[in-house]
Design a protein around this motif. Structure first.
Motif, PDB file in Angstrom:
ATOM      1  N   GLY A  64      -9.407   0.771  -0.489  1.00 50.82           N
ATOM      2  CA  GLY A  64      -8.472   1.062   0.593  1.00 50.82           C
ATOM      3  C   GLY A  64      -7.483   2.140   0.160  1.00 50.82           C
ATOM      4  O   GLY A  64      -7.229   3.106   0.885  1.00 50.82           O
ATOM      5  N   GLU A 102     -19.823   7.081  16.518  1.00 45.17           N
ATOM      6  CA  GLU A 102     -19.179   8.277  15.975  1.00 45.17           C
ATOM      7  C   GLU A 102     -19.022   8.175  14.464  1.00 45.17           C
ATOM      8  O   GLU A 102     -19.220   9.146  13.747  1.00 45.17           O
ATOM      9  CB  GLU A 102     -17.803   8.459  16.610  1.00 45.17           C
ATOM     10  N   VAL A 103     -18.680   6.987  14.009  1.00 40.28           N
ATOM     11  CA  VAL A 103     -18.490   6.795  12.571  1.00 40.28           C
ATOM     12  C   VAL A 103     -19.798   7.023  11.819  1.00 40.28           C
ATOM     13  O   VAL A 103     -19.819   7.628  10.755  1.00 40.28           O
ATOM     14  CB  VAL A 103     -17.955   5.379  12.274  1.00 40.28           C
ATOM     15  N   GLN A 109     -29.623   6.548   1.076  1.00 38.90           N
ATOM     16  CA  GLN A 109     -28.294   7.135   0.965  1.00 38.90           C
ATOM     17  C   GLN A 109     -28.274   8.400   0.121  1.00 38.90           C
ATOM     18  O   GLN A 109     -27.279   9.084   0.046  1.00 38.90           O
ATOM     19  CB  GLN A 109     -27.328   6.103   0.378  1.00 38.90           C
ATOM     20  N   ARG A 146     -20.421  17.425  11.486  1.00 39.49           N
ATOM     21  CA  ARG A 146     -21.294  16.821  12.485  1.00 39.49           C
ATOM     22  C   ARG A 146     -22.575  17.615  12.655  1.00 39.49           C
ATOM     23  O   ARG A 146     -23.657  17.077  12.795  1.00 39.49           O
ATOM     24  CB  ARG A 146     -20.577  16.753  13.829  1.00 39.49           C
ATOM     25  N   SER A 198     -20.292   2.117   1.351  1.00 35.78           N
ATOM     26  CA  SER A 198     -21.709   2.381   1.076  1.00 35.78           C
ATOM     27  C   SER A 198     -21.918   2.695  -0.395  1.00 35.78           C
ATOM     28  O   SER A 198     -22.823   2.167  -1.027  1.00 35.78           O
ATOM     29  CB  SER A 198     -22.212   3.578   1.872  1.00 35.78           C
ATOM     30  N   ASP A 200     -25.680  -0.807   6.402  1.00 36.60           N
ATOM     31  CA  ASP A 200     -25.281  -0.192   7.671  1.00 36.60           C
ATOM     32  C   ASP A 200     -25.124  -1.231   8.772  1.00 36.60           C
ATOM     33  O   ASP A 200     -24.176  -1.192   9.558  1.00 36.60           O
ATOM     34  CB  ASP A 200     -26.305   0.856   8.103  1.00 36.60           C
ATOM     35  N   ILE A 239       0.535   4.093  -2.897  1.00 32.52           N
ATOM     36  CA  ILE A 239       0.103   5.458  -2.587  1.00 32.52           C
ATOM     37  C   ILE A 239       1.206   6.456  -2.940  1.00 32.52           C
ATOM     38  O   ILE A 239       0.947   7.502  -3.538  1.00 32.52           O
ATOM     39  CB  ILE A 239      -0.247   5.583  -1.082  1.00 32.52           C
ATOM     40  N   TYR A 272     -10.809  14.880  17.678  1.00 30.55           N
ATOM     41  CA  TYR A 272     -11.424  13.563  17.517  1.00 30.55           C
ATOM     42  C   TYR A 272     -10.378  12.500  17.242  1.00 30.55           C
ATOM     43  O   TYR A 272      -9.243  12.797  16.879  1.00 30.55           O
ATOM     44  CB  TYR A 272     -12.455  13.595  16.388  1.00 30.55           C
ATOM     45  N   PHE A 284      -8.900  17.379   9.165  1.00 33.45           N
ATOM     46  CA  PHE A 284      -9.028  16.576  10.376  1.00 33.45           C
ATOM     47  C   PHE A 284      -8.937  17.449  11.618  1.00 33.45           C
ATOM     48  O   PHE A 284      -8.054  18.298  11.742  1.00 33.45           O
ATOM     49  CB  PHE A 284      -7.933  15.505  10.404  1.00 33.45           C
ATOM     50  N   THR A 293     -14.816   6.443   8.971  1.00 37.43           N
ATOM     51  CA  THR A 293     -15.930   7.154   8.341  1.00 37.43           C
ATOM     52  C   THR A 293     -15.728   7.214   6.830  1.00 37.43           C
ATOM     53  O   THR A 293     -16.651   6.987   6.050  1.00 37.43           O
ATOM     54  CB  THR A 293     -16.048   8.583   8.912  1.00 37.43           C
ATOM     55  N   PHE A 341      -6.927   6.060   1.672  1.00 40.59           N
ATOM     56  CA  PHE A 341      -5.701   6.749   2.076  1.00 40.59           C
ATOM     57  C   PHE A 341      -5.436   7.988   1.233  1.00 40.59           C
ATOM     58  O   PHE A 341      -4.911   8.988   1.732  1.00 40.59           O
ATOM     59  CB  PHE A 341      -4.511   5.781   2.033  1.00 40.59           C
ATOM     60  N   THR A 393     -11.690   7.017  14.062  1.00 38.57           N
ATOM     61  CA  THR A 393     -13.082   7.285  13.710  1.00 38.57           C
ATOM     62  C   THR A 393     -13.169   7.932  12.331  1.00 38.57           C
ATOM     63  O   THR A 393     -14.019   7.590  11.517  1.00 38.57           O
ATOM     64  CB  THR A 393     -13.713   8.245  14.740  1.00 38.57           C
ATOM     65  N   TRP A 394     -12.259   8.848  12.119  1.00 38.62           N
ATOM     66  CA  TRP A 394     -12.303   9.587  10.869  1.00 38.62           C
ATOM     67  C   TRP A 394     -12.025   8.670   9.676  1.00 38.62           C
ATOM     68  O   TRP A 394     -12.753   8.673   8.681  1.00 38.62           O
ATOM     69  CB  TRP A 394     -11.278  10.728  10.923  1.00 38.62           C
ATOM     70  N   MET A 411       0.819  -1.210   0.000  1.00 40.55           N
ATOM     71  CA  MET A 411       0.000   0.000   0.000  1.00 40.55           C
ATOM     72  C   MET A 411       0.854   1.262   0.000  1.00 40.55           C
ATOM     73  O   MET A 411       0.579   2.203  -0.732  1.00 40.55           O
ATOM     74  CB  MET A 411      -0.910  -0.038   1.231  1.00 40.55           C
TER      75      MET A 411
END
Lengths: 527, 204
Positions: free
Chosen positions: B60, B174-175, A245, A89, B93, B154, A66, B78, B74, B86, B64, B82-83, A62
Motif C-alpha cells: 500500500g 478499465e483497471v 504475466q 492503453r 500480481s 485476476d 509516506i 480518467y 496521470f 491499476t 502511494f 481506476t489509476w 500511512m
C-alpha cells in the motif's frame, strides 16, 4: 428463458446490474428452475461469507510513513510526462490484439490434448499393461520436472525432457493411457506456454479439466497415479500464471530462426543455426538454451555422443542447485542411457546377419530406438519393416510399423508427410486392423488441426464417431466436446458450438464430465 | 483516523482528479488527502488479493509512493480511482507471481499469519445463523482464505473489486484493460468457483 441463457445473466442479476425486463425474465426462470435457484443461493451465500471479511485496521499511519519516506529518499514527482495513460492503453490494446491472434494456436494444442484424453482407452486396448515400476518411475520423473517449472527460466528444456519420457513409453509398446495423457498434457502445455502469453488459455483449459477430474481420473482404478497427475497439473497451473504475466522476450533473430526450423521439422538446418548462435551468443541463458536444443536434436537424430558433448558445455554454464542444472543432468542421463541402448542395438544388428527370425529383431531395434529418443533411426527401422515384410502373415505388423513411422514423423514436426501417411493408413487399416485405423484417424485429425486445417480436422473427428458406434460414452462425449470447443474458440462460431454441445444432452451422454464441462462453458457469459 | 487534525475542509471537498492536479503543482496537502481517502481501500484490496496483511501495508505504501512519483503521468480525462487500483493490482500480481516462484518464503509468511485480527473478531460477533454456527471462526477464516487463494489472481482481484470495493464492471474493466463482458465472466466464474470450494469444505 432456458437455463443456459439464464445462467449467462445470473451474475449481473445478483449484482443488480441487469435491466428491469431481463431481470424479470430471470426471476420468472428462477421460479421454475431449481438448479438455477440453487446457483443463486450458493453465490449469495458466498457473497455473504465474503462480507464477513471486514476491513483490517491499519497498524501504521500511512500519511506519516509516506511523508517520512519522501523526506528520507528525497524523491520528487517525475517532472516530464513520459507516458500518458492513453499511450499505455494503446500499447495494451496492441498486446491484447496480439494475444488474440496467437491464441488460436494454443487452442489447437489444447484441444488436441483433449482427444488424447479420450483416446487413451484405445491405446490401452491395443497394448498390454506396462510394468508398474517403469510407469511409476516415468510419472515420478515427469512430476519432478514439472514441479520445478515454476522456477524455470527455460520452459523448453522441461518440455524436451518430457517428450523423451513419452517416447520411451511408446517404445515399450505398452503405454498406458493414464500415463501418456498427463505426459502429453504436460508436454503440450509446456510447449505452448513457452510462447509466454499463451499460458493463460492453456491454463484455463487445464483448470477446467482438473476441476472436472478429467485429467486425474480418466481411468478407473488408477488412483496410484492420481497424485502425480495432480502435481503435474498444479505445476502447469502455476506456470501459466507466471507465463501470462511475463512480457514476451525478444530473442535474437538467429535463435528465432533456429527454433522455427526445428518446429518445421528441418532438424539438420536448425542444428546449424543453433551452433552458429552459440559462437555469437552474448546472453548466458540464451546460449545455454541453444546448447540444450542442440543436444535434443542430436538425440532425435540418434547421435547421443554429440548430444553429450553439447550437454557438457551446457553443464559448465549452469550454477549448482538450479533448475537448469537439473535439466542438463536429466538430459545427460538420458543421453548416456541412449548410448547404452545403442550398444544393445549394435549387438542386435550383428545378430541380424546370422538369424532367421529377423522380423522380431527389427521390431526390437525399432522399439529400442524410440526408447533412446532416436526418432530418425526408429523411423528408418519402421520404414524398413513396412517395406520389407509384405507377406500376408505380416499384415498387421506392417500396419503397425507404418503407424509408428508416421508417428516418428509427426514427433519430428514433419507434419506434412505424417499427415499423408496417416491418411493412407486410415483407408488401408479400415476393416482390417480397427485399432490402427482409429488411431491413424485420430492422429490425422490431430495433425490437420496442428497444421491449421481446422475444417478438415473437425470432419475427421466427426467421422470417428460415425465409424465407431460402440465407442464408450465418455469418448463420444469428448469428441463432441472437442468439435464444439474448436468451433467456439477458433472459429467464433457459437451457434455451431451450441449444436455440438447440444448433442451432449442425450440421456446416454448428459452425465459425462465432458458434457457437464460443455454446459458450463456455454453458460459462462462472454467466454 | 491518522492525521485528522490537518485535514483542511477546503481540500476535503475537492474531487480526486482535482487533488492530483494540485499535488502535481506542488501542494503536498492535496497528496496527503488522497492518501487518507484511499489508504484503507487500497491496503484492504491488496490484503484480500494476496492474503497477507503485513505485505499489504508495505505494498500500500509502495502504491502511494508510485502515485507520488508518477503523478505527472496521470491523465485527468480518467478516474483517479481506476489509476490507483491499476497500480495496486500490478503490485498484487507481482507479489503473487514472486510467491509462486519462491514458495519457501511464502510458506514462512503463511505460518505466522494471524495479523488480520479484525476478520476473526468480526466472525465472532457474526449474528447470522449461517455457516458461522457450524464452524469455528478459525476454521472459517482458513476455509475462506483457502478458497480465495485457489482463484486465479485476476479472477480473485476482480472479485474483490466487485464485492468489497463495489466497483462496476466497467470500472474494473478499465483497471484490467479488458472488456466489461470479460470482467463479468471473471466475476461469475470466481463466485461460482468460490461457492463450489466452500461447499466442498462444507462451509455451506
Amino acid at each position: 428463458m432456458r437455463c443456459e441463457l439464464a445462467e449467462k445473466h445470473l451474475a449481473a442479476y445478483i449484482d443488480g446490474e441487469l435491466d428491469a425486463s431481463l431481470a424479470a425474465s430471470v426471476e420468472q426462470h428462477l421460479k421454475e428452475c431449481r438448479a438455477c435457484r440453487e446457483t443463486v443461493r450458493d453465490m449469495r451465500l458466498a457473497s455473504a461469507v465474503l462480507t464477513k471479511w471486514q476491513n483490517a485496521r491499519p497498524t501504521v499511519s500511512m500519511v506519516e510513513v509516506i511523508r517520512k519516506r519522501i523526506a528520507e529518499e528525497g524523491i520528487e514527482p517525475e517532472s516530464v510526462s513520459v507516458k500518458s495513460i492513453e499511450e499505455i492503453r494503446k500499447r495494451r490494446r496492441v498486446r491484447a490484439a496480439r494475444r488474440w491472434v496467437t491464441k488460436s494456436r494454443v487452442t489447437v494444442a489444447a484441444a488436441a490434448v483433449l482427444l488424447v484424453v479420450a483416446f487413451g482407452w484405445l491405446l490401452t486396448r491395443m497394448q498390454e499393461g506396462v510394468p508398474v515400476r517403469t510407469t511409476r518411475d516415468a510419472v515420478g520423473s515427469v512430476a519432478s520436472i514439472t514441479l520445478k517449472v515454476e522456477r524455470l527460466e527455460d520452459v523448453r528444456s522441461a518440455e524436451m525432457a518430457l517428450e523423451g519420457t513419452v517416447g520411451q513409453l511408446w517404445s515399450e509398446r505398452k503405454p498406458r493411457a493414464d500415463v501418456i495423457v498427463p505426459l502429453e498434457v504436460a508436454g503440450t502445455m509446456l510447449r505452448r506456454a513457452s510462447d509466454t502469453s499463451h499460458g493463460k488459455h492453456a491454463g484455463r483449459l487445464l483448470e477446467l479439466l482438473s476441476e472436472k477430474g478429467l485429467a486425474s481420473r480418466m481411468h478407473d482404478g488408477m488412483d496410484v497415479f492420481a497424485d502425480a497427475t495432480g502435481e503435474c497439473l498444479l505445476a502447469m497451473f502455476t506456470l501459466k500464471t507466471a507465463a501470462a504475466q511475463e512480457q514476451p522476450t525478444e530473442l535474437p533473430t538467429l535463435l528465432k530462426e533456429a527454433t522455427r526450423l526445428e518446429m518445421s521439422g528441418d532438424l539438420e538446418a536448425a542444428l546449424g543455426k543453433f551452433k552458429a548462435y552459440q559462437v555469437a551468443a552474448a546472453d548466458r541463458l540464451l546460449a545455454l538454451r541453444s546448447y540444450i536444443h542442440e543436444a535434443h536434436i542430436e538425440m532425435k537424430l540418434g547421435r547421443a555422443s554429440e548430444a553429450l558433448k553439447a550437454l557438457d558445455r551446457a553443464y559448465d554454464m549452469t550454477k549448482p542447485k538450479t533448475f537448469n542444472r537439473d535439466v542438463v543432468l536429466e538430459l545427460k542421463l538420458r543421453a548416456e542411457r541412449a548410448r547404452e541402448i545403442r550398444k544393445r542395438i549394435n549387438k542386435l544388428k550383428m545378430e541380424l546377419l546370422r538369424t532367421e527370425r529377423d522380423f522380431d529383431l527389427w521390431s526390437e531395434i525399432g522399439n529400442l530406438q524410440v526408447k533412446a529418443g532416436n526418432l530418425k533411426g526408429a523411423r528408418s527401422t519402421f520404414d524398413h519393416i513396412a517395406r520389407r515384410y509384405d507377406a500376408p502373415t505380416y499384415r498387421d505388423d506392417r500396419l503397425r510399423a507404418r503407424l509408428m513411422r508416421a508417428w516418428c514423423d509427426s514427433r519430428m514436426n514433419r507434419l506434412g508427410p505424417a499427415q499423408e501417411a496417416f491418411d493412407k493408413l486410415v483407408g488401408d487399416a479400415a476393416g482390417v486392423y480397427t485399432e490402427v485405423a482409429i488411431l491413424a484417424q485420430f492422429e490425422r485429425a490431430r495433425t490437420l488441426h496442428l497444421r491449421g486445417y481446422t475444417g478438415e480436422a473437425i470432419r475427421d473427428y466427426d467421422a470417428i464417431v460415425e465409424a465407431y458406434p460402440d465407442m464408450p460414452p465418455r469418448c463420444e462425449a469428448a469428441l463432441h466436446f472437442q468439435v464444439g470447443y474448436i468451433k467456439l474458440n477458433e472459429q467464433n462460431d457459437s451457434e455451431g458450438a451450441a449444436r455440438h454441445f447440444d448433442r451432449l444432452k442425450q440421456d446416454r451422454l448428459k452425465d459425462e464430465p465432458f458434457s457437464v464441462l460443455a454446459l458450463e462453458i456455454m453458460a459462462a457469459p462472454a467466454m | 483516523m491518522p492525521g485528522g487534525a490537518d485535514t483542511q475542509p477546503e481540500t476535503a471537498k475537492r474531487t480526486d482528479e482535482d487533488l492530483v492536479q494540485r499535488f502535481v503543482e506542488g501542494r503536498i496537502e492535496a497528496f496527503e488527502e488522497l492518501i487518507r481517502r484511499y489508504q484503507s481501500k487500497i491496503v484492504n484490496f491488496i490484503n484480500r488479493s494476496t492474503g497477507d496483511y503485513q505485505r499489504a501495508e508495505e505494498l500500500g505504501q509502495e502504491t502511494f509512493m508510485r502515485v507520488f512519483r508518477q503523478g505527472t503521468r496521470f491523465d485527468p480525462k480518467y478516474r483517479f480511482s481506476t489509476w490507483i487500483y491499476t497500480i495496486a493490482r500490478n503490485l498484487s500480481s507481482n507479489e503473487l507471481r514472486d510467491r509462486s516462484r519462491n514458495p519457501e518464503t511464502y510458506n514462512i509468511r503463511e505460518a505466522d499469519w494471524p495479523r488480520d485480527s479484525t476478520f476473526v473478531a468480526e466472525l465472532v460477533s457474526a449474528d447470522t445463523h449461517e455457516p458461522h454456527q457450524i464452524l469455528t471462526t478459525q476454521e472459517m477464516r482458513k476455509h475462506l482464505e483457502g478458497a480465495m487463494s485457489k482463484l486465479e489472481p485476476d479472477l480473485r482481484m476482480a472479485l474483490v473489486m466487485k464485492e468489497f470495493d463495489h466497483m462496476t464492471y466497467v470500472e474494473i474493466a478499465e483497471v484490467f484493460g479488458a472488456s466489461a463482458g470479460t470482467i463479468k465472466s471473471w466475476v461469475y466464474r470466481a463466485k461460482k468457483q468460490l461457492s463450489r470450494t466452500l461447499k466442498e469444505s462444507e462451509v455451506f
